[in-house]
Design a protein around this motif. Structure first.
Motif, PDB file in Angstrom:
ATOM      1  N   GLU A 237      35.534  39.543  35.430  1.00 32.20           N
ATOM      2  CA  GLU A 237      34.723  39.025  36.530  1.00 32.20           C
ATOM      3  C   GLU A 237      35.488  37.880  37.190  1.00 32.20           C
ATOM      4  OE1 GLU A 237      32.323  38.065  39.344  1.00 32.20           O
ATOM      5  OE2 GLU A 237      31.848  39.797  38.070  1.00 32.20           O
ATOM      6  N   PRO A 238      35.739  37.942  38.511  1.00 33.44           N
ATOM      7  CA  PRO A 238      36.500  36.871  39.171  1.00 33.44           C
ATOM      8  C   PRO A 238      35.916  35.476  38.954  1.00 33.44           C
ATOM      9  CG  PRO A 238      36.292  38.758  40.626  1.00 33.44           C
ATOM     10  CD  PRO A 238      35.417  39.053  39.439  1.00 33.44           C
ATOM     11  N   GLY A 239      34.609  35.399  38.783  1.00 34.80           N
ATOM     12  CA  GLY A 239      33.988  34.098  38.563  1.00 34.80           C
ATOM     13  C   GLY A 239      34.469  33.407  37.309  1.00 34.80           C
ATOM     14  N   GLN A 240      35.041  34.148  36.365  1.00 34.84           N
ATOM     15  CA  GLN A 240      35.575  33.548  35.135  1.00 34.84           C
ATOM     16  C   GLN A 240      36.734  32.596  35.416  1.00 34.84           C
ATOM     17  OE1 GLN A 240      36.406  37.306  33.241  1.00 34.84           O
ATOM     18  NE2 GLN A 240      34.616  37.164  31.886  1.00 34.84           N
ATOM     19  N   LEU A 241      37.421  32.793  36.526  1.00 34.99           N
ATOM     20  CA  LEU A 241      38.532  31.909  36.881  1.00 34.99           C
ATOM     21  C   LEU A 241      38.032  30.508  37.207  1.00 34.99           C
ATOM     22  CD1 LEU A 241      40.571  34.356  39.168  1.00 34.99           C
ATOM     23  CD2 LEU A 241      40.961  33.837  36.743  1.00 34.99           C
ATOM     24  N   ILE A 242      36.863  30.437  37.831  1.00 32.99           N
ATOM     25  CA  ILE A 242      36.263  29.139  38.151  1.00 32.99           C
ATOM     26  C   ILE A 242      35.631  28.533  36.902  1.00 32.99           C
ATOM     27  CG2 ILE A 242      34.472  27.991  39.513  1.00 32.99           C
ATOM     28  CD1 ILE A 242      35.031  29.977  41.748  1.00 32.99           C
ATOM     29  N   GLU A 243      34.983  29.378  36.099  1.00 32.40           N
ATOM     30  CA  GLU A 243      34.317  28.890  34.887  1.00 32.40           C
ATOM     31  C   GLU A 243      35.300  28.237  33.925  1.00 32.40           C
ATOM     32  OE1 GLU A 243      32.362  32.263  33.249  1.00 32.40           O
ATOM     33  OE2 GLU A 243      30.961  32.479  34.933  1.00 32.40           O
ATOM     34  N   HIS A 244      36.542  28.741  33.871  1.00 35.21           N
ATOM     35  CA  HIS A 244      37.555  28.198  32.959  1.00 35.21           C
ATOM     36  C   HIS A 244      38.407  27.115  33.625  1.00 35.21           C
ATOM     37  CE1 HIS A 244      36.401  31.602  30.473  1.00 35.21           C
ATOM     38  NE2 HIS A 244      37.128  31.090  29.480  1.00 35.21           N
ATOM     39  N   GLY A 245      38.020  26.688  34.817  1.00 31.46           N
ATOM     40  CA  GLY A 245      38.723  25.590  35.477  1.00 31.46           C
ATOM     41  C   GLY A 245      40.072  25.945  36.047  1.00 31.46           C
ATOM     42  N   LEU A 246      40.356  27.253  36.181  1.00 35.32           N
ATOM     43  CA  LEU A 246      41.645  27.671  36.726  1.00 35.32           C
ATOM     44  C   LEU A 246      41.657  27.647  38.249  1.00 35.32           C
ATOM     45  CD1 LEU A 246      42.249  30.630  34.265  1.00 35.32           C
ATOM     46  CD2 LEU A 246      43.316  28.379  34.205  1.00 35.32           C
ATOM     47  N   LEU A 247      40.482  27.693  38.835  1.00 30.37           N
ATOM     48  CA  LEU A 247      40.326  27.589  40.284  1.00 30.37           C
ATOM     49  C   LEU A 247      39.149  26.679  40.583  1.00 30.37           C
ATOM     50  CD1 LEU A 247      40.686  31.269  41.634  1.00 30.37           C
ATOM     51  CD2 LEU A 247      42.361  29.428  41.867  1.00 30.37           C
ATOM     52  N   ALA A 248      39.286  25.857  41.619  1.00 26.86           N
ATOM     53  CA  ALA A 248      38.141  25.043  42.054  1.00 26.86           C
ATOM     54  C   ALA A 248      37.219  25.880  42.935  1.00 26.86           C
ATOM     55  CB  ALA A 248      38.635  23.819  42.809  1.00 26.86           C
ATOM     56  N   ALA A 249      37.803  26.803  43.680  1.00 18.64           N
ATOM     57  CA  ALA A 249      37.033  27.698  44.564  1.00 18.64           C
ATOM     58  C   ALA A 249      37.920  28.885  44.903  1.00 18.64           C
ATOM     59  CB  ALA A 249      36.594  26.966  45.827  1.00 18.64           C
ATOM     60  N   PHE A 250      37.307  29.961  45.341  1.00 20.88           N
ATOM     61  CA  PHE A 250      38.080  31.126  45.742  1.00 20.88           C
ATOM     62  C   PHE A 250      38.780  30.846  47.073  1.00 20.88           C
ATOM     63  CE2 PHE A 250      34.808  33.314  43.093  1.00 20.88           C
ATOM     64  CZ  PHE A 250      35.680  33.784  42.129  1.00 20.88           C
ATOM     65  N   PRO A 251      39.978  31.364  47.271  1.00 24.36           N
ATOM     66  CA  PRO A 251      40.682  31.170  48.548  1.00 24.36           C
ATOM     67  C   PRO A 251      39.877  31.743  49.712  1.00 24.36           C
ATOM     68  CG  PRO A 251      42.148  32.083  46.878  1.00 24.36           C
ATOM     69  CD  PRO A 251      40.768  32.153  46.314  1.00 24.36           C
ATOM     70  N   GLU A 252      39.972  31.082  50.836  1.00 21.42           N
ATOM     71  CA  GLU A 252      39.265  31.549  52.027  1.00 21.42           C
ATOM     72  C   GLU A 252      40.056  32.679  52.680  1.00 21.42           C
ATOM     73  OE1 GLU A 252      37.860  29.933  56.440  1.00 21.42           O
ATOM     74  OE2 GLU A 252      38.663  28.535  54.947  1.00 21.42           O
ATOM     75  N   ASP A 253      39.370  33.767  53.000  1.00 22.64           N
ATOM     76  CA  ASP A 253      40.010  34.901  53.665  1.00 22.64           C
ATOM     77  C   ASP A 253      39.749  34.788  55.163  1.00 22.64           C
ATOM     78  OD1 ASP A 253      40.985  37.278  54.595  1.00 22.64           O
ATOM     79  OD2 ASP A 253      39.498  38.541  53.613  1.00 22.64           O
ATOM     80  N   PRO A 254      40.773  34.611  55.992  1.00 24.55           N
ATOM     81  CA  PRO A 254      40.558  34.480  57.438  1.00 24.55           C
ATOM     82  C   PRO A 254      39.980  35.731  58.094  1.00 24.55           C
ATOM     83  CG  PRO A 254      42.893  34.659  56.940  1.00 24.55           C
ATOM     84  CD  PRO A 254      42.193  34.485  55.625  1.00 24.55           C
TER      85      PRO A 254
END
Length: 279
Positions: A237-254
Motif C-alpha cells: 500500500e503506497p500509504g505505508q511509505l508515509i507511515e514509516h516516515g520515508l515520505l512526508a507527502a506524495f509527490p504532486e502530479d502536474p
C-alpha cells in the motif's frame, strides 16, 4: 345514393384504408433473414485507367465515390470489398484525400489495420505537405503494432509538416521514446534534455510537466526500495511509505493523474478508456 361527385373521395378513402391495413399486416410479419452484404466487384487499376481514357485522377475520384456509397450496407462494413477497392484507388492516386480518410476510419478501425495503414503510408509519401497521413500512420503503428521506432519517426515527420499541432505531435514522439527506457532516472534525463533543447514554447511547457511527473515517480520508487530494505517485506500500500516516515507527502502530479501500485511496483497512473487500454 351518393352523387358522382363524391366517388373520388370514396375511392381515396377506400385506397387509404387498404394501404393502412396492408401496412399493419406487413409490420406484424417477423423478418426471418438478416440482411447480408454481398461481395462486390472491384475493377483493377489498369482497367479503370483504360475505361477513363488514361485519366487516373478521374478514375480515382469516381471509384472513391463508388466505394464510399457502397462500402457500408445495412449498417455493416464490407471490409473485404473496401480493402480491395481502396488499394486500387491508392494505386491510381495515392494522394487522394478522401481515400486515406476512409481507409483510416473504415479499414484501420474496422479490423484491417495493416491494410488501412498501407493506404496511409502511400498517402504520407505522396502528400508531402499534409500532416495527417503521417500522424495517422504513426499512431496506428504504435497502437496496433507497438512499433515505437516507426511510430516516432512518422510522428516527427507530422510535426515537421504541422503548424498548430507541431508541439503535440513532437511531444507524442518523445514520450513514446521515453517509455521504452526502463530506468526511470535515465528517462527523466532524456526528457530533460529534450525540454532544454527545444525552442517551441508549447512543447517546452508540455515536457516540463512530464519531467516533473517522472521525477515524482523516481522519488516514489526510491522510497519503495528503502521501505522494502528496511522491513524485508514488499510494499502493499503506497500509504505505508508515509507511515514509516520515508515520505512526508506524495509527490504532486502536474497532470493530476497520480501514481499507483501494480504488481508490487509503483507506476505512473494512466487515463484508461474502456475497451481500448488493454489493446
Amino acid at each position: 345514393m351518393p352523387t358522382s361527385r363524391y366517388w373520388p373521395l370514396l375511392l381515396a378513402l377506400l385506397g387509404f384504408g387498404l394501404f393502412s391495413a396492408a401496412s399493419q399486416w406487413r409490420a406484424s410479419i417477423p423478418v426471418l433473414l438478416e440482411p447480408v452484404v454481398e461481395g462486390r466487384v472491384v475493377i483493377a487499376a489498369p482497367v479503370l485507367l483504360v475505361l477513363f481514357g488514361g485519366d487516373r485522377f478521374l478514375a480515382a475520384n469516381l471509384e472513391t465515390m463508388r466505394l464510399a456509397a457502397t462500402g457500408v450496407d445495412f449498417g455493416q462494413v464490407d471490409t473485404g470489398y473496401l480493402i480491395r477497392a481502396q488499394q486500387e484507388v491508392a494505386r491510381l492516386n495515392p494522394c487522394h484525400e478522401d481515400n486515406y480518410y476512409l481507409a483510416n476510419g473504415l479499414l484501420t478501425w474496422g479490423g484491417a489495420d495493416r491494410e488501412g495503414s498501407e493506404v496511409l503510408r502511400r498517402a504520407s509519401a505522396c502528400r508531402f505537405w499534409d500532416e495527417l497521413p503521417p500522424f495517422f500512420y504513426g499512431f496506428n503503428k504504435f497502437f496496433f503494432e507497438r512499433d515505437v521506432e516507426t511510430a516516432a519517426s512518422y510522428l516527427e515527420e507530422a510535426a515537421l509538416r504541422a503548424t498548430a499541432n507541431a508541439a503535440g505531435f513532437r511531444k507524442f514522439a518523445i514520450m513514446l521514446k521515453a517509455e521504452q527506457i526502463q530506468d526511470e532516472q535515465l528517462a527523466v534525463d532524456f526528457l530533460q534534455a529534450e525540454h532544454d533543447q527545444t525552442t517551441d514554447p508549447k512543447l517546452k511547457a508540455m515536457l516540463a510537466k512530464r519531467v516533473k511527473r517522472l521525477q515524482g515517480l523516481v522519488v516514489l520508487r526510491d522510497a519503495q526500495r528503502r521501505y522494502e530494505a528496511l522491513t524485508g517485506k514488499p510494499l502493499t500500500e503506497p500509504g505505508q511509505l508515509i507511515e514509516h516516515g520515508l515520505l512526508a507527502a506524495f509527490p504532486e502530479d502536474p497532470l493530476n493523474l497520480g501514481y499507483e501500485l501494480i504488481d508490487g511496483r509503483i507506476v505512473l497512473k494512466k487515463l484508461k478508456v474502456a475497451g481500448v487500454e488493454d489493446r
